[in-house]
Design a protein around this motif. Structure first.
Motif, PDB file in Angstrom:
ATOM      1  N   GLY A 164      -5.330  -5.200   1.817  1.00 20.22           N
ATOM      2  CA  GLY A 164      -6.701  -5.044   1.328  1.00 20.22           C
ATOM      3  C   GLY A 164      -6.832  -4.371  -0.013  1.00 20.22           C
ATOM      4  N   ASN A 165      -8.069  -4.222  -0.443  1.00 23.32           N
ATOM      5  CA  ASN A 165      -8.424  -3.516  -1.680  1.00 23.32           C
ATOM      6  C   ASN A 165      -7.681  -4.051  -2.900  1.00 23.32           C
ATOM      7  N   GLY A 166      -7.581  -5.384  -2.982  1.00 21.13           N
ATOM      8  CA  GLY A 166      -6.963  -6.027  -4.140  1.00 21.13           C
ATOM      9  C   GLY A 166      -5.459  -6.193  -4.039  1.00 21.13           C
ATOM     10  N   TYR A 167      -4.862  -5.715  -2.949  1.00 18.82           N
ATOM     11  CA  TYR A 167      -3.416  -5.835  -2.805  1.00 18.82           C
ATOM     12  C   TYR A 167      -3.021  -7.245  -2.360  1.00 18.82           C
TER      13      TYR A 167
ATOM     14  N   ASN B 142     -11.121   0.643  -2.614  1.00 22.23           N
ATOM     15  CA  ASN B 142     -10.650   1.996  -2.269  1.00 22.23           C
ATOM     16  C   ASN B 142      -9.235   2.171  -2.790  1.00 22.23           C
ATOM     17  N   ASN B 143      -8.843   3.421  -3.026  1.00 21.05           N
ATOM     18  CA  ASN B 143      -7.473   3.695  -3.448  1.00 21.05           C
ATOM     19  C   ASN B 143      -6.497   3.174  -2.399  1.00 21.05           C
ATOM     20  N   TRP B 144      -5.317   2.760  -2.835  1.00 21.84           N
ATOM     21  CA  TRP B 144      -4.282   2.320  -1.916  1.00 21.84           C
ATOM     22  C   TRP B 144      -3.594   3.533  -1.307  1.00 21.84           C
ATOM     23  N   PRO B 145      -3.015   3.373  -0.112  1.00 21.15           N
ATOM     24  CA  PRO B 145      -2.181   4.462   0.421  1.00 21.15           C
ATOM     25  C   PRO B 145      -1.018   4.721  -0.541  1.00 21.15           C
TER      26      PRO B 145
ATOM     27  N   SER C 277       9.771   7.546  -5.358  1.00 21.39           N
ATOM     28  CA  SER C 277       8.939   8.735  -5.194  1.00 21.39           C
ATOM     29  C   SER C 277       7.522   8.253  -4.961  1.00 21.39           C
ATOM     30  N   GLY C 278       6.775   8.907  -4.086  1.00 16.53           N
ATOM     31  CA  GLY C 278       5.416   8.489  -3.772  1.00 16.53           C
ATOM     32  C   GLY C 278       4.603   8.207  -5.022  1.00 16.53           C
ATOM     33  N   ARG C 279       3.937   7.073  -5.033  1.00 17.90           N
ATOM     34  CA  ARG C 279       3.118   6.683  -6.180  1.00 17.90           C
ATOM     35  C   ARG C 279       1.719   6.390  -5.697  1.00 17.90           C
ATOM     36  N   ASN C 280       0.736   7.068  -6.272  1.00 22.41           N
ATOM     37  CA  ASN C 280      -0.661   6.851  -5.922  1.00 22.41           C
ATOM     38  C   ASN C 280      -1.267   5.813  -6.857  1.00 22.41           C
ATOM     39  N   ILE C 281      -1.860   4.798  -6.269  1.00 25.01           N
ATOM     40  CA  ILE C 281      -2.533   3.748  -7.035  1.00 25.01           C
ATOM     41  C   ILE C 281      -4.026   3.873  -6.727  1.00 25.01           C
ATOM     42  N   VAL C 282      -4.787   4.180  -7.757  1.00 26.27           N
ATOM     43  CA  VAL C 282      -6.225   4.371  -7.590  1.00 26.27           C
ATOM     44  C   VAL C 282      -6.970   3.148  -8.111  1.00 26.27           C
ATOM     45  N   ILE C 283      -8.255   3.098  -7.812  1.00 22.55           N
ATOM     46  CA  ILE C 283      -9.082   1.956  -8.219  1.00 22.55           C
ATOM     47  C   ILE C 283      -8.894   1.691  -9.714  1.00 22.55           C
ATOM     48  N   GLY C 284      -8.609   0.427 -10.025  1.00 18.51           N
ATOM     49  CA  GLY C 284      -8.417   0.005 -11.410  1.00 18.51           C
ATOM     50  C   GLY C 284      -6.967   0.010 -11.856  1.00 18.51           C
ATOM     51  N   ASP C 285      -6.092   0.722 -11.142  1.00 16.11           N
ATOM     52  CA  ASP C 285      -4.672   0.767 -11.498  1.00 16.11           C
ATOM     53  C   ASP C 285      -3.907  -0.357 -10.832  1.00 16.11           C
TER      54      ASP C 285
END
Length: 127
Positions: free
Chosen positions: A47-50, A79-82, A105-113
């Motif tokens: 979801g969320n564009g993934y 929404n941001n991805w896990p 390493s954990g990478r946070n992908i937020v809206i627009g990224d």
């Protein structure tokens, strides 16, 4: 990137036991919030564009092969991805089998990224 047991078994059967193996027509990059292992599937984002994206590779040399184009997954929408902790190379655009895995390493992908692997920055070595 480690090869999964699934792919290793298929290749061993094809090369040592004369059992048929059909390579995938295309391969895809996938992202995971729970890392797969060589024997487990992990938790893939949804979801969320993934969506998985096709990954292309140059000709191999010395048992190594490298991407020959950028791999861009995203952008994230809604929404941001896990947190992304792993990515894999899989044999289908949906479902299918994981062939290779790489923990990160954990990478946070937020809206627009987007999650980007630049051309030439993903190498798979067969050993």
């Amino acid at each position: 990137m480690p090869m999964t047991y699934d792919l290793a078994n298929k290749l061993a059967n094809a090369t040592l036991r004369n059992q048929s193996y059909t390579s995938p027509g295309n391969v895809y990059a996938a992202l995971y919030s729970t890392a797969p292992t060589v024997s487990t599937s992990g938790t893939e984002l949804t979801g969320n564009g993934y969506a998985r994206v096709e990954a292309t590779f140059s000709n191999p040399a010395n048992a190594s092969i490298t991407t020959n184009a950028n791999v861009i997954i995203g952008p994230c929408t809604g929404n941001n991805w896990p947190t992304v902790v792993s990515f894999g190379i899989v044999d289908a655009s949906t479902a299918g089998n994981i062939m290779y895995i790489k923990n990160i390493s954990g990478r946070n992908i937020v809206i627009g990224d987007s999650f980007v692997i630049d051309s030439g920055n993903l190498t798979i070595t067969i050993s």
